[in-house]
Design a protein around this motif. Structure first.
Motif, PDB file in Angstrom:
ATOM      1  N   HIS A 101      32.332  33.692  44.707  1.00  0.00           N
ATOM      2  CA  HIS A 101      33.077  33.410  43.483  1.00  0.00           C
ATOM      3  C   HIS A 101      33.066  31.915  43.155  1.00  0.00           C
ATOM      4  CE1 HIS A 101      34.389  37.486  44.126  1.00  0.00           C
ATOM      5  NE2 HIS A 101      35.094  37.475  43.016  1.00  0.00           N
ATOM      6  N   ALA A 102      33.107  31.078  44.176  1.00  0.00           N
ATOM      7  CA  ALA A 102      33.073  29.635  43.939  1.00  0.00           C
ATOM      8  C   ALA A 102      31.722  29.210  43.357  1.00  0.00           C
ATOM      9  CB  ALA A 102      33.352  28.885  45.240  1.00  0.00           C
ATOM     10  N   VAL A 103      30.639  29.791  43.864  1.00  0.00           N
ATOM     11  CA  VAL A 103      29.305  29.444  43.352  1.00  0.00           C
ATOM     12  C   VAL A 103      29.162  29.873  41.896  1.00  0.00           C
ATOM     13  CG1 VAL A 103      26.835  29.937  43.581  1.00  0.00           C
ATOM     14  CG2 VAL A 103      28.200  29.482  45.612  1.00  0.00           C
ATOM     15  N   ILE A 104      29.667  31.058  41.557  1.00  0.00           N
ATOM     16  CA  ILE A 104      29.615  31.510  40.163  1.00  0.00           C
ATOM     17  C   ILE A 104      30.375  30.540  39.264  1.00  0.00           C
ATOM     18  CG2 ILE A 104      30.406  33.317  38.573  1.00  0.00           C
ATOM     19  CD1 ILE A 104      29.800  35.366  40.722  1.00  0.00           C
ATOM     20  N   LYS A 105      31.532  30.069  39.728  1.00  0.00           N
ATOM     21  CA  LYS A 105      32.330  29.142  38.924  1.00  0.00           C
ATOM     22  C   LYS A 105      31.606  27.801  38.745  1.00  0.00           C
ATOM     23  CE  LYS A 105      36.189  28.058  36.786  1.00  0.00           C
ATOM     24  NZ  LYS A 105      37.492  28.073  37.493  1.00  0.00           N
ATOM     25  N   ALA A 126      21.325  32.171  33.548  1.00  0.00           N
ATOM     26  CA  ALA A 126      20.459  32.998  34.400  1.00  0.00           C
ATOM     27  C   ALA A 126      20.966  32.996  35.842  1.00  0.00           C
ATOM     28  CB  ALA A 126      19.025  32.476  34.349  1.00  0.00           C
ATOM     29  N   ALA A 127      21.422  31.823  36.312  1.00  0.00           N
ATOM     30  CA  ALA A 127      21.944  31.731  37.679  1.00  0.00           C
ATOM     31  C   ALA A 127      23.240  32.534  37.828  1.00  0.00           C
ATOM     32  CB  ALA A 127      22.177  30.268  38.045  1.00  0.00           C
ATOM     33  N   ILE A 128      24.093  32.466  36.803  1.00  0.00           N
ATOM     34  CA  ILE A 128      25.346  33.241  36.840  1.00  0.00           C
ATOM     35  C   ILE A 128      25.043  34.735  36.902  1.00  0.00           C
ATOM     36  CG2 ILE A 128      27.390  33.886  35.514  1.00  0.00           C
ATOM     37  CD1 ILE A 128      27.380  31.021  34.393  1.00  0.00           C
ATOM     38  N   THR A 129      24.078  35.183  36.085  1.00  0.00           N
ATOM     39  CA  THR A 129      23.712  36.599  36.061  1.00  0.00           C
ATOM     40  C   THR A 129      23.190  37.046  37.426  1.00  0.00           C
ATOM     41  OG1 THR A 129      23.121  36.400  33.721  1.00  0.00           O
ATOM     42  CG2 THR A 129      22.302  38.334  34.906  1.00  0.00           C
ATOM     43  N   ALA A 130      22.324  36.215  38.025  1.00  0.00           N
ATOM     44  CA  ALA A 130      21.770  36.548  39.339  1.00  0.00           C
ATOM     45  C   ALA A 130      22.858  36.576  40.403  1.00  0.00           C
ATOM     46  CB  ALA A 130      20.688  35.539  39.711  1.00  0.00           C
ATOM     47  N   MET A 131      23.745  35.581  40.384  1.00  0.00           N
ATOM     48  CA  MET A 131      24.819  35.524  41.367  1.00  0.00           C
ATOM     49  C   MET A 131      25.799  36.681  41.185  1.00  0.00           C
ATOM     50  SD  MET A 131      24.677  33.330  43.748  1.00  0.00           S
ATOM     51  CE  MET A 131      26.363  33.646  44.259  1.00  0.00           C
TER      52      MET A 131
END
Length: 249
Positions: free
Chosen positions: A192-196, A213-218
Motif C-alpha cells: 500500500h505504501a508503494v502504491i501511494k 502504469a506502475a499503480i495499475t501493475a502494483m
C-alpha cells in the motif's frame, strides 16, 4: 528559509494512510475508542457473514455466484487443513476457516479507494498470531501432556547435538507469533505504501503515464498478495496445529 523548507517538504506522505483515527471527533485513541480500524474490521466481518450465510441461504442445486464462491472457499480451506494437519485437524476447521475468511476480506477491502487495511497493523495481526500460538500450545499439552515437549527434542539427530537443537527449536517456537504477525502486516503495509508513492508522482505531467502504469501493475500485484498472505497465514496455522496434534519428530 521557512518558505524553502515548506516548499521542499513532501506534498504526500505514504504512511499517513496507516494512521489510526477515531471515528467520531478528535483526540486521543483509547482501547475503547471506535476507530477506522474498528470500522473496517467490522466491515470485514459483515462481508464474511453476507458471503457465507446470506449467500448460501438458498442452498440451490445450481448455485448462484455467491454460493459458488462460498463453496469454493470452503472446499479450498477444508482440503488445506486435511492435507497439512491430517484428518484429526478437521475438528478445528471452523476456526481456521473463519481466520482465513476474515484475513481475506480485510485484505481485499483495504484495496478500495479511501479504505483502511486493518491487517497492515501489527496490533491486529499480532492478536491473530498470538491467538493461534496460545491455542495450539494449550491444545498440544491437553492432547499429549508432557510428551508435547517431544516437539523440541530431535530424536533423529546425534545425541551430542540434541540439547543444542532443542534450544534452537525452543527459541524458534516462541518466535512463531512474531514472524507469523510481521509477515502479514509487513507485506500489506509495504504494498500500500508503494502504491501511494507512485500515486504521488501521478500529478507530474511528464511522468504521469509511467506513474499510472506502475499503480495499475502494483494494484494487480496487491490483489494477488492479499490472497497469498491470507493463504500463508492460514497454512502456517495448519502447520502449527499439526505440531500440536503430532509433536514427535
Amino acid at each position: 528559509m521557512a518558505t524553502e523548507e515548506a516548499g521542499s517538504a513532501l506534498a504526500f506522505h505514504p504512511m499517513d494512510q496507516f494512521i489510526v483515527k477515531p471515528l467520531f471527533g478528535e483526540g486521543a485513541v483509547h482501547w475503547y475508542t471506535p476507530t477506522n480500524v474498528t470500522l473496517w474490521m467490522a466491515l470485514a466481518v459483515v462481508g464474511v457473514f453476507l458471503l457465507l450465510v446470506a449467500g448460501t441461504r438458498g442452498r440451490a442445486v445450481v448455485p448462484s455466484r455467491m454460493q459458488s464462491i462460498a463453496e469454493l472457499a470452503y472446499g479450498f480451506v477444508h482440503k488445506m487443513v486435511e492435507d497439512v494437519a491430517g484428518k484429526d485437524g478437521l475438528r478445528y476447521f471452523p476456526y481456521i476457516f473463519t481466520l482465513f475468511m476474515f484475513i481475506v476480506f480485510a485484505n481485499f477491502l483495504g484495496l478500495l479507494p479511501r479504505a483502511f487495511t486493518p491487517t497492515s497493523h501489527i496490533a491486529v495481526t499480532g492478536v491473530l498470531a498470538m491467538a493461534v500460538f496460545l491455542s495450539v500450545t494449550i491444545l498440544g499439552f491437553v492432547k499429549n501432556g508432557a510428551s508435547f515437549l517431544g516437539l523440541f527434542w530431535v530424536s533423529s539427530a546425534p545425541l551430542a547435538l540434541r540439547p543444542i537443537l532443542a534450544l534452537i527449536e525452543l527459541i524458534s517456537y516462541f518466535v512463531r507469533p512474531v514472524s507469523h504477525s510481521i509477515r502479514l502486516a509487513g507485506n500489506m503495509m509495504a504494498g500500500h505504501a508503494v502504491i501511494k508513492v507512485f500515486a504521488g508522482f501521478a500529478a507530474i505531467a511528464v511522468i504521469s503515464p509511467l506513474s499510472i502504469a506502475a499503480i495499475t501493475a502494483m494494484y494487480g500485484l496487491e490483489i494477488l498478495v492479499s490472497f497469498i498472505q491470507a493463504y500463508v497465514f492460514t497454512i502456517l496455522t495448519c502447520v502449527y496445529l499439526k505440531d500440536a496434534l503430532h509433536p514427535h519428530h
